[in-house]
Structure formats: structure tokens, C-alpha cells
Design a protein around this motif. Structure first.
Motif, PDB file in Angstrom:
ATOM      1  N   GLU A  71      -6.395  -6.965   7.442  1.00 49.70           N
ATOM      2  CA  GLU A  71      -7.096  -5.698   7.634  1.00 49.70           C
ATOM      3  C   GLU A  71      -6.995  -4.880   6.351  1.00 49.70           C
ATOM      4  OE1 GLU A  71      -8.770  -4.566  10.348  1.00 49.70           O
ATOM      5  OE2 GLU A  71      -8.394  -6.409  11.469  1.00 49.70           O
ATOM      6  N   VAL A  72      -7.913  -3.936   6.189  1.00 45.23           N
ATOM      7  CA  VAL A  72      -7.970  -3.121   4.983  1.00 45.23           C
ATOM      8  C   VAL A  72      -6.660  -2.382   4.730  1.00 45.23           C
ATOM      9  CG1 VAL A  72      -9.155  -1.205   3.840  1.00 45.23           C
ATOM     10  CG2 VAL A  72     -10.466  -2.854   5.162  1.00 45.23           C
ATOM     11  N   ASP A  73      -6.062  -1.805   5.767  1.00 42.38           N
ATOM     12  CA  ASP A  73      -4.829  -1.036   5.572  1.00 42.38           C
ATOM     13  C   ASP A  73      -3.673  -1.916   5.097  1.00 42.38           C
ATOM     14  OD1 ASP A  73      -5.046  -2.075   8.237  1.00 42.38           O
ATOM     15  OD2 ASP A  73      -3.400  -0.804   8.876  1.00 42.38           O
ATOM     16  N   GLU A  74      -3.643  -3.179   5.534  1.00 44.35           N
ATOM     17  CA  GLU A  74      -2.602  -4.109   5.088  1.00 44.35           C
ATOM     18  C   GLU A  74      -2.776  -4.443   3.603  1.00 44.35           C
ATOM     19  OE1 GLU A  74      -2.196  -7.640   7.626  1.00 44.35           O
ATOM     20  OE2 GLU A  74      -3.267  -6.512   9.166  1.00 44.35           O
ATOM     21  N   VAL A  75      -4.021  -4.682   3.200  1.00 44.18           N
ATOM     22  CA  VAL A  75      -4.295  -5.011   1.803  1.00 44.18           C
ATOM     23  C   VAL A  75      -3.999  -3.801   0.915  1.00 44.18           C
ATOM     24  CG1 VAL A  75      -6.022  -5.858   0.169  1.00 44.18           C
ATOM     25  CG2 VAL A  75      -6.036  -6.697   2.515  1.00 44.18           C
ATOM     26  N   LEU A  76      -4.332  -2.598   1.383  1.00 40.76           N
ATOM     27  CA  LEU A  76      -4.031  -1.372   0.634  1.00 40.76           C
ATOM     28  C   LEU A  76      -2.532  -1.265   0.356  1.00 40.76           C
ATOM     29  CD1 LEU A  76      -4.706   1.406  -0.579  1.00 40.76           C
ATOM     30  CD2 LEU A  76      -4.646   2.325   1.754  1.00 40.76           C
ATOM     31  N   ALA A  77      -1.727  -1.488   1.371  1.00 40.11           N
ATOM     32  CA  ALA A  77      -0.270  -1.416   1.205  1.00 40.11           C
ATOM     33  C   ALA A  77       0.220  -2.454   0.189  1.00 40.11           C
ATOM     34  CB  ALA A  77       0.425  -1.608   2.548  1.00 40.11           C
ATOM     35  N   LYS A  78      -0.341  -3.670   0.236  1.00 39.76           N
ATOM     36  CA  LYS A  78       0.068  -4.728  -0.700  1.00 39.76           C
ATOM     37  C   LYS A  78      -0.297  -4.371  -2.145  1.00 39.76           C
ATOM     38  CE  LYS A  78       0.011  -8.788   2.268  1.00 39.76           C
ATOM     39  NZ  LYS A  78      -0.616 -10.081   2.550  1.00 39.76           N
ATOM     40  N   VAL A  79      -1.501  -3.855  -2.332  1.00 39.12           N
ATOM     41  CA  VAL A  79      -1.937  -3.505  -3.682  1.00 39.12           C
ATOM     42  C   VAL A  79      -1.087  -2.362  -4.229  1.00 39.12           C
ATOM     43  CG1 VAL A  79      -3.856  -2.579  -5.054  1.00 39.12           C
ATOM     44  CG2 VAL A  79      -4.270  -4.396  -3.389  1.00 39.12           C
ATOM     45  N   MET A  80      -0.775  -1.385  -3.390  1.00 39.07           N
ATOM     46  CA  MET A  80       0.076  -0.280  -3.833  1.00 39.07           C
ATOM     47  C   MET A  80       1.468  -0.794  -4.216  1.00 39.07           C
ATOM     48  SD  MET A  80      -1.003   2.781  -1.236  1.00 39.07           S
ATOM     49  CE  MET A  80      -0.372   4.162  -2.177  1.00 39.07           C
ATOM     50  N   LYS A  81       1.998  -1.683  -3.392  1.00 40.58           N
ATOM     51  CA  LYS A  81       3.330  -2.234  -3.652  1.00 40.58           C
ATOM     52  C   LYS A  81       3.351  -3.090  -4.916  1.00 40.58           C
ATOM     53  CE  LYS A  81       7.060  -4.703  -1.344  1.00 40.58           C
ATOM     54  NZ  LYS A  81       7.502  -5.397  -0.154  1.00 40.58           N
ATOM     55  N   SER A  82       2.213  -3.702  -5.236  1.00 41.68           N
ATOM     56  CA  SER A  82       2.117  -4.579  -6.403  1.00 41.68           C
ATOM     57  C   SER A  82       1.872  -3.820  -7.707  1.00 41.68           C
ATOM     58  CB  SER A  82       0.997  -5.598  -6.209  1.00 41.68           C
ATOM     59  OG  SER A  82       1.289  -6.423  -5.110  1.00 41.68           O
ATOM     60  N   GLY A  83       1.734  -2.507  -7.622  1.00 44.71           N
ATOM     61  CA  GLY A  83       1.590  -1.710  -8.843  1.00 44.71           C
ATOM     62  C   GLY A  83       0.249  -1.054  -9.054  1.00 44.71           C
ATOM     63  N   GLY A  84      -0.685  -1.223  -8.131  1.00 44.05           N
ATOM     64  CA  GLY A  84      -1.956  -0.506  -8.235  1.00 44.05           C
ATOM     65  C   GLY A  84      -1.708   0.988  -8.074  1.00 44.05           C
ATOM     66  N   VAL A  85      -2.339   1.790  -8.917  1.00 43.57           N
ATOM     67  CA  VAL A  85      -2.164   3.243  -8.864  1.00 43.57           C
ATOM     68  C   VAL A  85      -3.395   3.839  -8.190  1.00 43.57           C
ATOM     69  CG1 VAL A  85      -1.731   5.332 -10.204  1.00 43.57           C
ATOM     70  CG2 VAL A  85      -0.851   3.132 -11.014  1.00 43.57           C
ATOM     71  N   PHE A  86      -3.161   4.659  -7.168  1.00 41.67           N
ATOM     72  CA  PHE A  86      -4.252   5.243  -6.392  1.00 41.67           C
ATOM     73  C   PHE A  86      -4.300   6.750  -6.576  1.00 41.67           C
ATOM     74  CE2 PHE A  86      -3.838   1.118  -4.667  1.00 41.67           C
ATOM     75  CZ  PHE A  86      -5.085   0.785  -4.156  1.00 41.67           C
ATOM     76  N   TYR A  87      -5.531   7.264  -6.641  1.00 38.59           N
ATOM     77  CA  TYR A  87      -5.774   8.685  -6.844  1.00 38.59           C
ATOM     78  C   TYR A  87      -6.751   9.184  -5.787  1.00 38.59           C
ATOM     79  CZ  TYR A  87      -4.192   7.348 -11.527  1.00 38.59           C
ATOM     80  OH  TYR A  87      -3.483   6.839 -12.581  1.00 38.59           O
ATOM     81  N   ALA A  88      -6.486  10.370  -5.246  1.00 38.62           N
ATOM     82  CA  ALA A  88      -7.417  11.023  -4.333  1.00 38.62           C
ATOM     83  C   ALA A  88      -7.967  12.255  -5.027  1.00 38.62           C
ATOM     84  CB  ALA A  88      -6.723  11.429  -3.036  1.00 38.62           C
ATOM     85  N   ASP A  89      -9.275  12.429  -4.981  1.00 37.58           N
ATOM     86  CA  ASP A  89      -9.913  13.578  -5.589  1.00 37.58           C
ATOM     87  C   ASP A  89      -9.543  14.843  -4.814  1.00 37.58           C
ATOM     88  OD1 ASP A  89     -11.938  14.786  -7.430  1.00 37.58           O
ATOM     89  OD2 ASP A  89     -12.894  15.227  -5.514  1.00 37.58           O
ATOM     90  N   GLU A  90      -8.966  15.817  -5.522  1.00 34.18           N
ATOM     91  CA  GLU A  90      -8.460  17.025  -4.868  1.00 34.18           C
ATOM     92  C   GLU A  90      -9.553  17.814  -4.160  1.00 34.18           C
ATOM     93  OE1 GLU A  90      -5.643  20.895  -5.758  1.00 34.18           O
ATOM     94  OE2 GLU A  90      -6.448  19.782  -7.449  1.00 34.18           O
ATOM     95  N   ALA A  91     -10.691  18.006  -4.805  1.00 37.85           N
ATOM     96  CA  ALA A  91     -11.770  18.781  -4.193  1.00 37.85           C
ATOM     97  C   ALA A  91     -12.284  18.102  -2.918  1.00 37.85           C
ATOM     98  CB  ALA A  91     -12.908  18.981  -5.187  1.00 37.85           C
ATOM     99  N   ALA A  92     -12.477  16.784  -2.988  1.00 36.17           N
ATOM    100  CA  ALA A  92     -12.956  16.046  -1.814  1.00 36.17           C
ATOM    101  C   ALA A  92     -11.948  16.111  -0.680  1.00 36.17           C
ATOM    102  CB  ALA A  92     -13.242  14.601  -2.187  1.00 36.17           C
ATOM    103  N   LEU A  93     -10.691  16.017  -1.024  1.00 38.50           N
ATOM    104  CA  LEU A  93      -9.624  16.076  -0.023  1.00 38.50           C
ATOM    105  C   LEU A  93      -9.624  17.434   0.688  1.00 38.50           C
ATOM    106  CD1 LEU A  93      -7.222  14.205   0.821  1.00 38.50           C
ATOM    107  CD2 LEU A  93      -5.815  15.586  -0.697  1.00 38.50           C
ATOM    108  N   ARG A  94      -9.709  18.499  -0.091  1.00 39.51           N
ATOM    109  CA  ARG A  94      -9.708  19.849   0.488  1.00 39.51           C
ATOM    110  C   ARG A  94     -10.965  20.104   1.321  1.00 39.51           C
ATOM    111  NH1 ARG A  94      -5.416  22.726  -1.217  1.00 39.51           N
ATOM    112  NH2 ARG A  94      -4.428  22.127  -3.182  1.00 39.51           N
ATOM    113  N   LEU A  95     -12.106  19.603   0.854  1.00 41.34           N
ATOM    114  CA  LEU A  95     -13.348  19.771   1.624  1.00 41.34           C
ATOM    115  C   LEU A  95     -13.257  19.088   2.985  1.00 41.34           C
ATOM    116  CD1 LEU A  95     -16.111  19.327  -1.086  1.00 41.34           C
ATOM    117  CD2 LEU A  95     -15.720  21.349   0.325  1.00 41.34           C
TER     118      LEU A  95
END
Length: 133
Positions: A76-100
Motif C-alpha cells: 500500500e502507498v502508506d507502507e511504501v512512504l514509510a520505507k522511503v522515509m526510513k531509507s533516507g528520502g527527504v519529504f517536504y510539505a508546502d506550508e501554504a497548501a498545508l494551512r489552506l
């Protein structure tokens, strides 16, 4: 070390899954990986959502694809996300989009960085590969 920067703009399982597949491949090649989520996609990195999203395919097609993924033992997507994060992928959330969307920086998953368009542009200008999904 080569750098991959991925921009995800849609809150759809397919877009995030493709980004994660590319990120996984780049990490396997020992690349530096940065994944920037903006627009409606930014909410996918919140503690509430954690990458869980529905396929945009509805009805019988969506049912068939979900069933086929399960039968083929595709994560599932959430499982792959966790693996990529654990493997060193750096993730960013856009602040304006998050607040909106009604979220705050405290709502982000652990390890996700808050960013803006300037952050993305600085990463992208020095990247070897930039992909938009």
C-alpha cells in the motif's frame, strides 16, 4: 551524488505511488532524494493521513486494480512512504497548501520538513533530475 527532486501536486494514490517508486529506485542507486508535496497533495504527509489515499479510479476499474495489487502483494502507498522515509528520502510539505487545508506544522508526520516555493526552487536548481507528478 546525483540528486532527484520530485514535485507531487495531486492528492491521488497514483501520483504519490509513482513518486515513491521513483524515489525508491533512486535511493537504491545511492542518489539523494527530495520529494516536495504541494497543493492538495501536502495533506498526504500529515499524521492524520500518513500517505493513505484512494485510487482515483472509481467503480469496477478501481476495485479490479486494488484486488490485483493485493493479489500481487504490492504494498500500500502508506507502507511504501514509510520505507522511503526510513531509507533516507527527504519529504517536504508546502506550508501554504498545508494551512489552506486546515493543518498546522505540528500536524506533519515525523521527519517531514515544512517548505515553500523558494525551498523547492533551491532544491530543483541543483538537481540532476526533476520530475513533476
Amino acid at each position: 551524488m546525483p540528486r532527484l527532486v520530485i514535485l507531487v501536486t495531486r492528492e491521488e494514490a497514483e501520483a504519490l505511488y509513482h513518486a515513491l517508486a521513483l524515489a525508491s529506485g533512486a535511493l537504491a542507486l545511492m542518489w539523494e532524494v527530495h520529494v516536495f508535496l504541494t497543493s492538495s497533495a501536502a495533506v498526504l504527509l500529515t499524521k492524520e493521513v500518513k500517505g493513505k489515499t484512494e485510487l482515483s479510479m472509481k467503480g469496477l476499474v478501481g476495485w479490479f486494480v486494488r484486488r490485483r495489487m493485493k493479489k500481487l502483494n504490492i504494498a500500500e502507498v502508506d507502507e511504501v512512504l514509510a520505507k522511503v522515509m526510513k531509507s533516507g528520502g527527504v519529504f517536504y510539505a508546502d506550508e501554504a497548501a498545508l494551512r489552506l487545508a486546515g493543518f498546522t506544522p505540528e500536524d506533519l508526520m515525523e521527519g517531514v520538513k515544512l517548505a515553500n516555493s523558494v525551498s523547492f526552487l533551491n532544491l530543483a536548481k541543483d538537481a540532476d533530475v526533476v520530475i513533476t507528478l
